[in-house]
Scaffold this motif. Structure first.
Motif, PDB file in Angstrom:
ATOM      1  N   LEU A 145      25.575 -84.671  -7.726  1.00 14.40           N
ATOM      2  CA  LEU A 145      26.135 -85.822  -7.243  1.00 14.40           C
ATOM      3  C   LEU A 145      25.775 -85.829  -5.513  1.00 14.40           C
ATOM      4  N   ASP A 146      25.864 -84.471  -5.105  1.00 15.14           N
ATOM      5  CA  ASP A 146      25.826 -84.400  -3.505  1.00 15.14           C
ATOM      6  C   ASP A 146      24.580 -84.219  -3.034  1.00 15.14           C
ATOM      7  N   GLY A 147      23.500 -84.048  -4.108  1.00 12.77           N
ATOM      8  CA  GLY A 147      22.042 -83.973  -3.806  1.00 12.77           C
ATOM      9  C   GLY A 147      21.730 -82.362  -3.199  1.00 12.77           C
ATOM     10  N   ARG A 148      22.745 -81.300  -3.624  1.00 10.36           N
ATOM     11  CA  ARG A 148      22.398 -79.947  -3.333  1.00 10.36           C
ATOM     12  C   ARG A 148      21.926 -79.296  -4.446  1.00 10.36           C
ATOM     13  N   PRO A 149      21.248 -78.157  -4.134  1.00 13.64           N
ATOM     14  CA  PRO A 149      20.711 -77.422  -5.192  1.00 13.64           C
ATOM     15  C   PRO A 149      21.638 -76.681  -6.091  1.00 13.64           C
ATOM     16  N   SER A 187      19.875 -74.014 -12.741  1.00 14.05           N
ATOM     17  CA  SER A 187      19.574 -74.759 -13.840  1.00 14.05           C
ATOM     18  C   SER A 187      19.303 -76.271 -13.386  1.00 14.05           C
ATOM     19  N   THR A 188      18.361 -76.588 -12.470  1.00  7.90           N
ATOM     20  CA  THR A 188      18.339 -78.012 -11.882  1.00  7.90           C
ATOM     21  C   THR A 188      17.363 -78.800 -12.688  1.00  7.90           C
ATOM     22  N   PRO A 189      17.858 -79.794 -13.353  1.00 10.96           N
ATOM     23  CA  PRO A 189      17.258 -80.599 -14.334  1.00 10.96           C
ATOM     24  C   PRO A 189      15.859 -81.143 -14.048  1.00 10.96           C
ATOM     25  N   ASP A 190      14.796 -81.130 -14.809  1.00 14.97           N
ATOM     26  CA  ASP A 190      13.563 -81.990 -14.488  1.00 14.97           C
ATOM     27  C   ASP A 190      13.803 -83.283 -15.301  1.00 14.97           C
ATOM     28  N   GLY A 191      13.030 -84.136 -14.648  1.00 18.07           N
ATOM     29  CA  GLY A 191      12.824 -85.664 -15.444  1.00 18.07           C
ATOM     30  C   GLY A 191      14.156 -86.217 -14.865  1.00 18.07           C
ATOM     31  N   ALA A 201      18.774 -92.228 -12.718  1.00 15.14           N
ATOM     32  CA  ALA A 201      17.940 -91.619 -11.333  1.00 15.14           C
ATOM     33  C   ALA A 201      16.556 -91.028 -12.174  1.00 15.14           C
ATOM     34  N   THR A 202      15.387 -91.623 -11.336  1.00 13.00           N
ATOM     35  CA  THR A 202      14.207 -90.869 -11.828  1.00 13.00           C
ATOM     36  C   THR A 202      13.903 -89.355 -11.863  1.00 13.00           C
ATOM     37  N   THR A 203      14.600 -88.887 -10.428  1.00 12.86           N
ATOM     38  CA  THR A 203      14.663 -87.438 -10.378  1.00 12.86           C
ATOM     39  C   THR A 203      16.101 -87.070  -9.751  1.00 12.86           C
ATOM     40  N   VAL A 204      16.104 -85.594  -9.680  1.00 14.27           N
ATOM     41  CA  VAL A 204      17.466 -85.187  -9.447  1.00 14.27           C
ATOM     42  C   VAL A 204      17.765 -85.659  -7.881  1.00 14.27           C
ATOM     43  N   GLY A 205      16.896 -85.737  -7.053  1.00 11.96           N
ATOM     44  CA  GLY A 205      17.015 -86.308  -5.696  1.00 11.96           C
ATOM     45  C   GLY A 205      17.518 -87.642  -5.539  1.00 11.96           C
TER      46      GLY A 205
END
Length: 408
Positions: free
Chosen positions: A179-183, A188-192, A276-280
């Motif tokens: 939610l904060d845009g941090r790693p 385990s950062t999701p893809d997609g 959201a299309t990406t985690v960013g």
């Protein structure tokens, strides 16, 4: 692990000293400990549903070793008077079984079945005239089993609570990072795509707010409802008012989500979702969902699932701009009149229906008219003019955005 050393049971909990006959019977049975352990592990324990599915090393090594230790501890204590009520070993093994995910009912039945098999062995070993000795050992075995099973259940549940709390906090940390845009710390950062929800419970609070116990129960039920709806363990950052939910790999909420949450959190629940299309892109989606819910509530939209399209004009009016300060200032004359602000807000939420406004505020319709007239006198805004209505609505929405006010 959550296991901590516990004090030994009080001496009053121990059975009275055993007779020499009972001690002799226990000593004779001690020679059969290994055979008795094999009989338990290969026969009695296999009666328990789910036991045969356990890994071989757990059945043949861990559980068998615990059974052997317990049998020998009891019989040796009965035979020579040494301590048999040391529980630390069983508590440590129970915490280990909890960490491995062994069901509690299965674990406890290995102890009760083990006690039954030990009693049978003592009965088979007892000769003529040793009925009283067998009765003494039976009473001692009942006492020992009660203490061990109680300690095992307590340690198991303590460990499960600790593990659940640790996992819950890990999931909250993952959700906060996204939610904060941090790693994500664990990598385990999701893809997609990622679906982001904002939930507001809207349940009426007591004068001093809901109790911590009530809030915890609500959050557990909501988490369970979310997990069922998405058929996975979702990431959530929730408190007593609501919060954000993050579901990686999903773009649309399931159709059953609203009803599932309404049954759990009540009919005043509000929910907005954005993909959201990406985690960013997660922080943007999170901000959008919370704003859609805020604007929908402020504009009198009925509780439910809200879309940006449902409040598109109101959302636009609530966006800060160079003219925002001047629009908000139009309501400054009402700063010391909270009852007029409440009347104005309710009147707009009810689509300027004076009778509906009067009903919600417990006023006579004429009192509503008088308050609206006073608002016009103080601000110069004419609620019969569509342009002034739009300005008033924008002023209220911008005031909410500036103060972080939550209006249902």
């Amino acid at each position: 692990m959550a296991y901590e050393e516990r004090s030994q049971p009080a001496s009053d909990d121990r059975p009275p000293g055993l007779s020499p006959a009972a001690a002799a019977l226990a000593a004779r049975c001690e020679a059969q400990v290994n055979e008795l352990t094999r009989r338990m592990a290969r026969g009695a324990f296999e009666q328990v549903r789910g036991y045969t599915e356990l890994p071989g090393d757990v059945k043949d090594v861990e559980i068998a070793a615990t059974a052997r230790h317990g049998i020998r501890l009891f019989l040796r204590g009965a035979a020579d008077g040494s301590r048999w009520d040391s529980l630390e070993y069983f508590q440590e093994r129970a915490a280990q079984r909890a960490e491995e995910g062994m069901p509690l009912h299965l674990l406890l039945r290995t102890y009760t079945l083990g006690a039954r098999e030990l009693w049978r062995a003592l009965r088979e070993m007892a000769g003529p005239g040793e009925q009283q000795a067998l009765a003494e050992l039976t009473e001692a075995l009942f006492t020992a089993t009660d203490q061990v099973v109680g300690a095992v259940a307590e340690s198991y549940l303590d460990e499960r609570v600790a593990l659940a709390s640790e996992r819950h906090e890990q999931n909250r940390s993952r959700a906060r990072a996204l939610l904060d845009g941090r790693p994500v710390v664990d990598g385990s950062t999701p893809d997609g795509p990622v679906l982001v929800l904002f939930v507001r419970f809207g349940t009426p609070a007591a004068t001093d707010g809901p109790s911590p116990v009530t809030v915890r129960r609500l959050l557990r039920r909501v988490q369970a409802a979310l997990d069922r709806a998405f058929d996975t363990e979702v990431l959530a950052v929730l408190d007593g008012d609501g919060g954000h939910v993050v579901v990686p790999g999903v773009t649309e909420p399931p159709a059953r989500l609203r009803e599932s949450l309404r049954e759990t959190a009540g009919p005043e629940l509000r929910l907005a979702a954005a993909a959201a299309t990406t985690v960013g892109d997660v922080p943007r989606a999170a901000h959008l969902t919370s704003e859609v819910v805020r604007v929908a509530a402020a504009c009198g939209v009925r509780p439910g699932i809200h879309r940006l399209e449902d409040v598109l004009l109101e959302y636009h009016l609530s966006r800060p701009s160079e003219g925002s300060a001047r629009i908000v200032a139009m309501l400054d004359p009402l700063d010391d009149r909270p009852e007029l602000v409440a009347t104005l807000r309710t009147h707009l939420e009810q689509r300027q229906d004076r009778r509906a406004t009067a009903h919600l505020l417990n006023l006579h319709p004429n009192s509503v008219d008088n308050r609206l007239a006073r608002i016009q006198d103080l601000t110069g805004l004419d609620l019969a003019d569509p342009r002034d209505v739009a300005l008033t609505l924008a002023a209220l929405l911008l005031r909410d955005a500036d103060t972080g006010a939550v209006t249902e």
